[in-house]
Design an enzyme around this catalytic site. Structure first.
Site, PDB file in Angstrom:
ATOM      1  N   ASP A   1       0.886  -1.295   0.058  1.00  0.00           N
ATOM      2  CA  ASP A   1       0.004  -0.020  -0.027  1.00  0.00           C
ATOM      3  C   ASP A   1       0.821   1.203   0.153  1.00  0.00           C
ATOM      4  O   ASP A   1       0.314   2.313  -0.290  1.00  0.00           O
ATOM      5  CB  ASP A   1      -0.975   0.181   1.245  1.00  0.00           C
ATOM      6  CG  ASP A   1      -1.986  -1.178   1.250  1.00  0.00           C
ATOM      7  OD1 ASP A   1      -2.188  -1.648   0.211  1.00  0.00           O
ATOM      8  OD2 ASP A   1      -2.605  -1.367   2.091  1.00  0.00           O
TER       9      ASP A   1
ATOM     10  N   PHE B   1       5.974   5.425  -1.674  1.00  0.00           N
ATOM     11  CA  PHE B   1       7.106   6.058  -0.836  1.00  0.00           C
ATOM     12  C   PHE B   1       8.168   5.200  -0.376  1.00  0.00           C
ATOM     13  O   PHE B   1       9.201   5.622  -0.341  1.00  0.00           O
ATOM     14  CB  PHE B   1       6.470   6.777   0.389  1.00  0.00           C
ATOM     15  CG  PHE B   1       5.471   7.857  -0.087  1.00  0.00           C
ATOM     16  CD1 PHE B   1       5.627   8.883  -0.698  1.00  0.00           C
ATOM     17  CD2 PHE B   1       4.056   7.261   0.235  1.00  0.00           C
ATOM     18  CE1 PHE B   1       4.441   9.714  -1.050  1.00  0.00           C
ATOM     19  CE2 PHE B   1       3.010   8.281  -0.136  1.00  0.00           C
ATOM     20  CZ  PHE B   1       3.119   9.599  -0.933  1.00  0.00           C
TER      21      PHE B   1
ATOM     22  N   SER C   1       5.246  -7.279   2.118  1.00  0.00           N
ATOM     23  CA  SER C   1       4.328  -8.037   1.633  1.00  0.00           C
ATOM     24  C   SER C   1       3.577  -7.235   0.547  1.00  0.00           C
ATOM     25  O   SER C   1       3.151  -6.108   0.816  1.00  0.00           O
ATOM     26  CB  SER C   1       3.431  -8.677   2.536  1.00  0.00           C
ATOM     27  OG  SER C   1       2.390  -9.282   1.906  1.00  0.00           O
TER      28      SER C   1
ATOM     29  N   GLY D   1      17.338  -2.703   9.709  1.00  0.00           N
ATOM     30  CA  GLY D   1      18.394  -1.595   9.932  1.00  0.00           C
ATOM     31  C   GLY D   1      19.493  -2.089  11.144  1.00  0.00           C
ATOM     32  O   GLY D   1      19.978  -1.165  11.469  1.00  0.00           O
ATOM     33  N   THR D   2      19.116  -3.168  12.016  1.00  0.00           N
ATOM     34  CA  THR D   2      20.150  -3.209  13.092  1.00  0.00           C
ATOM     35  C   THR D   2      21.321  -4.007  12.905  1.00  0.00           C
ATOM     36  O   THR D   2      22.228  -4.080  13.710  1.00  0.00           O
ATOM     37  CB  THR D   2      19.329  -4.071  13.942  1.00  0.00           C
ATOM     38  OG1 THR D   2      19.276  -5.647  13.483  1.00  0.00           O
ATOM     39  CG2 THR D   2      18.050  -3.518  14.292  1.00  0.00           C
TER      40      THR D   2
ATOM     41  N   ILE E   1      21.106  -2.334   3.385  1.00  0.00           N
ATOM     42  CA  ILE E   1      21.087  -2.649   2.263  1.00  0.00           C
ATOM     43  C   ILE E   1      21.324  -1.596   0.992  1.00  0.00           C
ATOM     44  O   ILE E   1      20.831  -0.679   1.138  1.00  0.00           O
ATOM     45  CB  ILE E   1      19.562  -3.334   2.109  1.00  0.00           C
ATOM     46  CG1 ILE E   1      19.221  -4.462   2.911  1.00  0.00           C
ATOM     47  CG2 ILE E   1      19.263  -3.829   0.732  1.00  0.00           C
ATOM     48  CD1 ILE E   1      17.935  -4.709   3.621  1.00  0.00           C
TER      49      ILE E   1
ATOM     50  N   TYR F   1      -6.008  -7.603   9.135  1.00  0.00           N
ATOM     51  CA  TYR F   1      -5.692  -6.106   9.450  1.00  0.00           C
ATOM     52  C   TYR F   1      -7.054  -5.481  10.335  1.00  0.00           C
ATOM     53  O   TYR F   1      -7.924  -5.808  10.245  1.00  0.00           O
ATOM     54  CB  TYR F   1      -5.900  -5.250   8.212  1.00  0.00           C
ATOM     55  CG  TYR F   1      -4.680  -4.572   7.815  1.00  0.00           C
ATOM     56  CD1 TYR F   1      -4.164  -3.307   8.235  1.00  0.00           C
ATOM     57  CD2 TYR F   1      -3.589  -5.273   6.758  1.00  0.00           C
ATOM     58  CE1 TYR F   1      -2.920  -2.744   7.933  1.00  0.00           C
ATOM     59  CE2 TYR F   1      -2.554  -4.940   6.369  1.00  0.00           C
ATOM     60  CZ  TYR F   1      -2.116  -3.562   6.963  1.00  0.00           C
ATOM     61  OH  TYR F   1      -1.074  -2.819   6.344  1.00  0.00           O
TER      62      TYR F   1
END
Lengths: 689, 731
Positions: A326, A330, A342, A392-393, A397, A599
């Protein structure tokens, strides 16, 4: 800008070391606070991927253009200005394609909510909803019907006919709220030497201090973010990232990778107790497609490219990755990989872990990548799985090689109504059992369906009558009641005959479960609404409604119970907390063979509720407890971030937490990637592995 | 006792000791759980919040035909037909699995036969709640209740509390169970307050009653066989039936956690089977919470009082039959006073169990849930807590207090010293204030004297007041048809034993109604007394004795180990306030008796029938030769015989010791204390003594008994003369 008199203090060496100040000043100028400004320049330096490139900002709109430039010469401000003038007129067609996300995100995107600055939902008199841009092919003006108004008034305590001029946050944040950065001069020197663009501007740092969770946005609107990154850096390439990570490792600096900024798990939130300098590494300028291999159906991209940019460029070549979250406009490819994202059409194309062929991953101790482009490899443990979901730990990438497919011959939307949610779920389950999933299949419960009706085009008199007739027919023939029914939408993709066969199968099954087809148009509307849900969230916030979503995945035998229980827990907890107006609804968004992704959307009217944000978080936490207790997972695709860490040990076992800690210690001995996602820091320290 | 250490150590087998240790460790945890679960109610309970629901504006006909728009248990729950429920059970994955995978393949029974059997079971079990029947029945009930009761009083504050807590989650009503009337009362109350009518778990006994089974079914009862041992199919069907009712959440479910009607008016130790089954949907994550509502139903006078009395003494209960029911209709000629109903603070199961839920969710739902040891401990807590809540919310009638005083008088005073109304009033008043300090709500609406007279009037078939104000017990047994000795369940008691026994046991029924208030203080004060007699009085020494008695009586009263310390401390405080224990102590570790010796005596005396019965059970068991075993029935018979002998020879004068319930509890208690060993041989349960331990226990119980044995002894004949024989008794 050209008219601004630059008062450059030569004795301040840092001016020429830190382009940041230049950027700073642009901001200052724009906000007409010249009195405060000590250093002004009008040049932005911008290294590119093909050697030294500098961008120069010369207009008030800060349009950034990039040119070849000798770095050393910027030491003299006069010379700099001259060069700038010359370069403005130079041609610009030798450049790579630029990504849609500018260096300064705030020029395109809202600081106080979701999405583009120019796109807002405005409520005008008598419940007319008005969308301020043409970005979304939705009806521009929609009319809240009397019935919907009444219903909304009942559940939310808000009369949509009486809410003109909803107070909105100012267009730009108040810069006086941003604390000064803590800067490590050794690191700044290093960046200068490397010629990599960075900024210490408060707005830039502020923009990268939070994600898009409702709590993030609320905190940002109140400037209640405990710690901002001290500096934002924009690498242009894998090599840039390697250098930045090396430098950070050497200087004992913290890096927080930042992609699209659409996380909803507080995954970029800085640790307020961090004593080191924190750098936000923005990948938005690493936005190139490196190559497209049409024969092997792969594309190699820089990790910062957004889904929309990637898909647009692939479209021109006749291809698609088929990954369609969705947040497509961005979110970045790197972000997808690091959170295990996903896509809507995963039934046909797969989730990100199915799409990834190759990843380049820069860690503090070296680059992690496989020497393989083959379709599959059996070579011990697949270490791509360490990168997928690392949030991000562990590193950054930088480049990702993805599968692509030729564009489908046909794409068809469809929609169906079922007598109630239960039959709808049974239908989706049966679809999975028969393995006839369309590219996408979603099922909304009754409340969600009705929420969708808020954004419906204005009815003509005739249209209204037709609608009424339809409803009557539904009730009479299919025994489907408007207040109970659930609503499913589907996308079929593929070759014409393939789609036709699939559609027939699905339609047969719909009939078996007492459902009725509701047409392609409604299906398309259903999907379009999803991409505007962020904007709807913001208008809710403006109206004084706290609202957000959370998701989980669950085996089939527990789907219904989970939905029922989570709703019931939210209702119960809300009652306990004295909330009067609230709504909780859900939808099944992914259909797997073994289960489904569900959801939930929870909103309540915060008027008169003390510490509403905390109340929201408590209720959400309780709801997630319940989802987990009902056999649901901690998250289907949002990830853990810093919001859901407390559930991790139970979900993956303490041994796995120990394993993670060991990996973390090995790949990042100095804790450069100190964003505290996934596992609570205390658990890493205490782990014995 | 001497050198053998503290009594509690002696009395316990090692295993039990470990269990108890575990329970004791869990105690603070339980307190913690309870603190989260149940905020203590705002203020003391008062009678003024109780409203008589028979006293309503509309006439009965208007009332039963009112529009039925009940408050839903869970929103969006849809009422299913009986057939649909049956279909849901049959098609449930668990049932499919049980039949297809387990039973059929294991036992090599054709599946079709099993499916047919299941269908039959479900038809036999299923409820068929239908509003017209409920309404019609409600009308008849109204008429009957108006005739025999002077009011059905419901705590309206508790109804408001209940209303506020339902709407989201399945609800379980757990009323106390003293009478058949309980079945109908809850539905009646729910109908009155427009709350969805409960579906009630009932024993199979009713089904055979022509018409009645049908009537109860139509009013929402479903029927469970009393025992179904290893019948896996039945077990699966029954649990799935209960669970579908829970998960669908259409009606509240009502069952009696005590398992059966308490003949003694004391709470029975809770049964865990049905409760565990009902909680399973929560434990496996099928529902997010369950609201458990303990309910107390207090009767001024129990409909079945005489029947119970006979039953306890061993005269068999008549089989439930419709003709029996009609015979019992002459019950309708009498007055039964008031009923008080109090819905206690609803318990959120999630708050009670929240920390335990979930890890075994990897198992698919069709596999049976294995209750973990932790869950099982917690279920026991919950069950005990429910019963305690029922007790705490009782409304005690003045007659119960009077029964305590009268019993005490009959046992301790010489025969020519009759109790007069004045004395009775005075003693009831002091007992009332004691009870109130233990937290009781006493049904006393007028001034005490008037209220007491009213209360006695209700029980005029048992207690008479002569014109000159003498209070006497009537011989209700006189007119009973002679009992066929062959039919006696226990020892065939002599007629004269029964003549005194029946009214005394009836009287004890009402004494028992107060015992949950007095039991801990009674145990403590007896422990203190004995400790002092032995020259100690140290708190630790008292506590050890208290622990022993508590363990001994744990099958008799609701004395869960987890509350042991808390109850002890509370009782000491209360007793000190009442002057039973000396308050002005310099040494906080030492306890001594206070000035209120009368109350102390009454309290200790309350333990007499129990200690006497238990002591005899000990003696009986110790007479079993080494290597021999006895069945429970044999043990009961010979204990009763022994007790009868004691009664005849005036060594004992409390006939309640003969109670079969009491003696069964004694054997069970001795078993769990390790003094008696329970063996299973060929499916029969047999008991044998564990000589050493049994000797020790016998000794200690005997010592305690010595202390409470009444000062003045009367033979049974003398006692009989206290009773006025009546030419014609009603029942």
């Amino acid at each position: 800008m050209g008219t601004a008199e630059s008062t450059v203090r030569d004795d301040d060496n840092r001016l020429f070391r830190g382009h940041s100040h230049i950027l700073d000043d642009i901001t200052h100028l724009r906000s007409k606070k010249i009195g405060k400004i000590e250093r002004v320049a009008d040049v932005v330096i911008w290294p590119g991927c093909h050697g030294d490139v500098v961008g120069i900002s010369t207009t008030e709109h800060s349009v950034l253009k990039r040119y070849q430039f000798d770095f050393c010469s910027i030491c003299d401000p006069n010379k700099l200005r001259m060069i700038a003038r010359r370069l403005t007129t130079a041609n610009e067609n030798n450049r790579k394609s630029s990504g849609s996300i500018p260096l300064k995100r705030q020029e395109l995107l809202k600081w106080h909510g979701w999405g583009y600055k120019d796109t807002k939902v405005i409520v005008t008199q008598r419940g007319k909803l008005f969308i301020t841009s043409n970005r979304y092919p939705l009806v521009k003006i929609s009319q809240v019907s009397l019935k919907v108004r009444e219903w909304i008034q009942q559940v939310w305590g808000i009369d949509l006919y009486e809410v003109e001029n909803i107070p909105e946050p100012p267009e730009n944040p108040d810069i006086s709220n941003f604390p000064d950065p803590f800067l490590e001069s050794e690191f700044l020197d290093g960046l200068l030497t490397l010629q990599i663009v960075y900024s210490t501007d408060g707005e830039d740092r502020f923009f990268r201090s939070h994600g898009q969770a409702m709590s993030d946005i609320m905190n940002a609107r109140r400037y209640q973010i405990a710690r901002l990154p001290d500096l934002v850096v924009w690498p242009n390439s894998h090599e840039d990232v390697v250098k930045i990570v090396d430098l950070s490792n050497k200087c004992n600096i913290v890096i927080i990778p930042f992609g699209g900024g659409t996380n909803v798990t507080s995954a970029v939130t800085c640790n307020p107790n961090e004593i080191r300098m924190i750098v936000s590494l923005d990948t938005s300028q690493m936005n190139q497609i490196l190559w497209l291999d049409k024969r092997n159906l792969t594309v190699c991209v820089q990790s910062g490219i957004t889904g929309r940019d990637l898909e647009e460029q692939l479209f021109r070549e006749g291809f698609t990755t088929g990954h369609d979250p969705d947040s497509l406009e961005f979110s970045s490819v790197g972000g997808w990989v690091s959170t295990r994202a996903s896509g809507m059409k995963k039934n046909r194309y797969g989730n990100i872990e199915d799409l990834v062929v190759h990843i380049r991953f820069v860690t503090a101790v070296g680059v992690l990548e496989k020497e393989s482009r083959g379709p599959r490899i059996s070579c011990g443990i697949d270490f791509n799985q360490i990168i997928l979901g690392s949030e991000g730990t562990l590193g950054v990438i930088t480049e990702v090689c993805l599968k692509v497919r030729p564009l489908p011959q046909l794409q068809v939307y469809a929609s169906f109504v079922f007598p109630d949610f239960e039959t709808g779920v049974k239908f989706t389950h049966d679809v999975a059992m028969k393995n006839i999933q369309p590219a996408s299949l979603r099922l909304m419960d009754n409340m969600q369906f009705r929420m969708g009706l808020i954004m419906k085009e204005e009815q003509t008199f005739i249209g209204e009558i037709v609608d009424k007739l339809k409803l009557t027919a539904l009730r009479a023939i299919a025994n489907i009641n408007e207040d109970e029914m659930s609503f499913a939408v589907a996308v079929f993709e593929g070759f014409k005959d393939e789609v036709a066969i699939n559609k027939v199968k699905i339609e047969k099954l719909v009939v078996k479960y007492g459902g009725v087809s509701a047409g392609a148009k409604n299906g398309e509307r259903g999907y379009l609404l999803t991409s505007t849900i962020g904007y709807m969230r913001d208008i809710c916030l403006n109206l004084g409604m706290l609202s957000d979503s959370f998701e989980t995945s669950v085996p089939w035998d527990r789907v219904l119970q989970l939905c029922k229980n989570v709703k019931s827990v939210v209702a119960e907890e809300s009652k306990e907390k004295g909330l009067k107006h609230l709504s909780v609804c859900c939808r099944v968004t992914q259909v797997y063979d073994t289960g489904a992704c569900v959801y939930f959307y929870f909103a309540f009217n915060a008027a008169g509720v003390a510490d509403a944000l905390r109340v929201y978080e408590q209720i959400e936490s309780r709801a997630r407890d319940e989802a987990i207790a009902c056999g649901g997972n901690i998250s289907h695709h949002h990830g853990v971030g810093q919001k859901r860490r407390k559930w991790v040990p139970r979900q993956i076992s303490p041994t796995a937490v120990g394993l993670y800690s060991a990996i973390k210690k090995t790949l990042d001995p100095n804790n450069v990637f100190a964003v505290q996602n996934i596992v609570l820091p205390a658990e890493i320290t205490s782990s014995k592995l | 006792m001497g050198s053998n250490g503290s009594p509690s150590q002696i009395a316990e087998g090692t295993e039990q000791a470990e269990d108890r240790q575990k329970a004791a460790n869990a105690a603070p945890q339980l307190q913690e759980v309870l603190r989260h679960t149940c905020p203590s109610p705002a203020g003391p309970r008062v009678l003024s919040t109780f409203r008589n629901i028979l006293d309503r504006d509309s006439c009965d006909l208007v009332w039963v035909t009112k529009e039925w728009r009940p408050q839903q248990v869970t929103l969006h729950a849809r009422t299913r037909t009986t057939a649909k429920i049956r279909q849901d059970v049959i098609s449930s994955p668990k049932m499919q699995h049980t039949i297809e995978q387990q039973l059929s393949s294991q036992n090599e029974v054709p599946k079709e036969a099993l499916w047919r059997e299941l269908n039959d079971i479900l038809i036999e079990m299923g409820h068929t709640q239908t509003m017209p029947v409920v309404r019609w029945f409600g009308y008849v009930l109204s008429k009957i209740m108006r005739k025999i009761y002077s009011g059905v009083f419901v705590n309206e504050e508790s109804i408001a509390r209940l209303r506020a807590s339902i709407g989201n989650n399945p609800v379980i009503f757990m009323p106390s169970h003293r009478s058949y009337a309980d079945f109908l009362l809850m539905s009646y109350v729910c109908f009155h307050y427009n709350i969805m009518l409960p579906v009630i778990a009932a024993g199979m006994d009713f089904v055979s009653m022509w018409g009645v089974g049908r009537l109860l079914r139509d009013s929402g009862a479903f029927f469970i066989r009393r025992s179904f041992g290893n019948d896996k199919l039945y077990w699966a069907a029954f649990s799935e039936y209960v669970q579908t009712l829970i998960t669908a959440g259409e009606n509240p479910i009502e069952f009696f956690v005590e398992g059966t009607r308490s003949r003694t008016a004391k709470s029975l130790c809770p049964k865990l089977g049905l409760l565990s089954v009902a909680l399973e949907p929560y434990l496996t994550g099928q529902v997010s919470d369950i609201v458990v509502v303990p309910i107390n139903i207090s009767y001024d006078r129990t409909l079945e009082e005489t029947l119970y009395s006979y039953e306890l003494l061993g005269v068999p209960k008549p089989k439930e039959s419709t003709s029996g029911l009609f015979k019992a209709l002459n019950v309708l000629d009498e007055q039964y006073g008031r009923i008080h109903i109090d819905f206690t603070e609803p318990i959120s199961v999630n708050k009670f169990f929240g920390d335990l839920r979930s890890p075994k969710l990897m198992r698919p739902l069709h596999l049976p849930h294995q209750i973990t040891p932790d869950e099982s401990t917690r279920i026991i807590w919950l069950a005990n807590y429910v019963v305690r809540q029922q007790q705490k919310n009782a409304v005690i009638s003045l007659f119960s207090l009077a029964a305590v005083v009268i019993t005490h008088h009959v046992l301790t005073k010489p025969r020519n010293q009759l109790l007069n109304m004045h004395q009775l009033t005075r003693q009831v008043a002091s007992l009332k204030s004691a009870a109130e300090s233990f937290g009781a709500l006493i049904d006393c609406r007028d001034n005490l004297e008037v209220s007491l007279q009213d209360a006695l009037h209700i029980h005029k078939s048992l207690i008479v007041t002569s014109k000159d104000g003498q209070v006497q017990v009537k011989n209700v047994a006189a007119a009973q048809a002679p009992v066929d000795p062959a039919k006696m369940k226990g020892h065939s008691l002599q007629d004269k034993t029964l003549q005194v026994g029946v009214p005394m046991v009836m009287l004890q029924h009402y004494v028992n109604q107060t015992l949950h208030l007095f039991i801990c203080p009674a145990i403590v004060s007896l422990s203190v007394q004995q400790s002092i007699n032995q020259g100690s009085g140290m708190k630790a020494n008292v506590f050890a004795k208290y622990q022993f008695l508590r363990t001994l009586l744990s099958h008799e009263f609701i004395l869960h180990k987890a509350w042991e310390t808390m109850d002890f401390e509370q009782s000491i405080q209360q007793l000190q306030k009442l002057g039973v224990l000396d308050e002005s102590l310099h040494d906080s570790m030492k306890l001594s008796l206070g000035s209120n010796s009368h109350l102390q005596q009454i309290l200790c005396q309350l333990l007499l029938p129990f200690l006497a019965g238990y002591s005899s059970a000990c003696s009986t068991m110790s007479e079993v030769p080494a290597g021999k075993t006895v069945s429970l029935n044999e043990a009961l018979k010979s204990t009763q015989a022994r007790l009868e002998k004691l009664l005849l020879s005036a060594q004992l004068n409390h006939h309640y010791s003969l109670s079969l319930d009491l003696l069964t509890a004694a054997v069970n208690s001795l078993t769990s204390m390790g003094a008696v060993i329970k063996n299973k041989e060929n499916g029969k349960v047999l008991y044998s003594p564990n000589s050493n331990r049994l000797r020790q226990v016998t000794q200690i119980v005997g010592d305690f008994l010595q202390l409470v044995a009444p000062i003045c002894r009367k033979s049974q004949d003398e006692q009989a003369r206290l009773l006025i024989t009546r030419a014609k008794a009603r029942l």
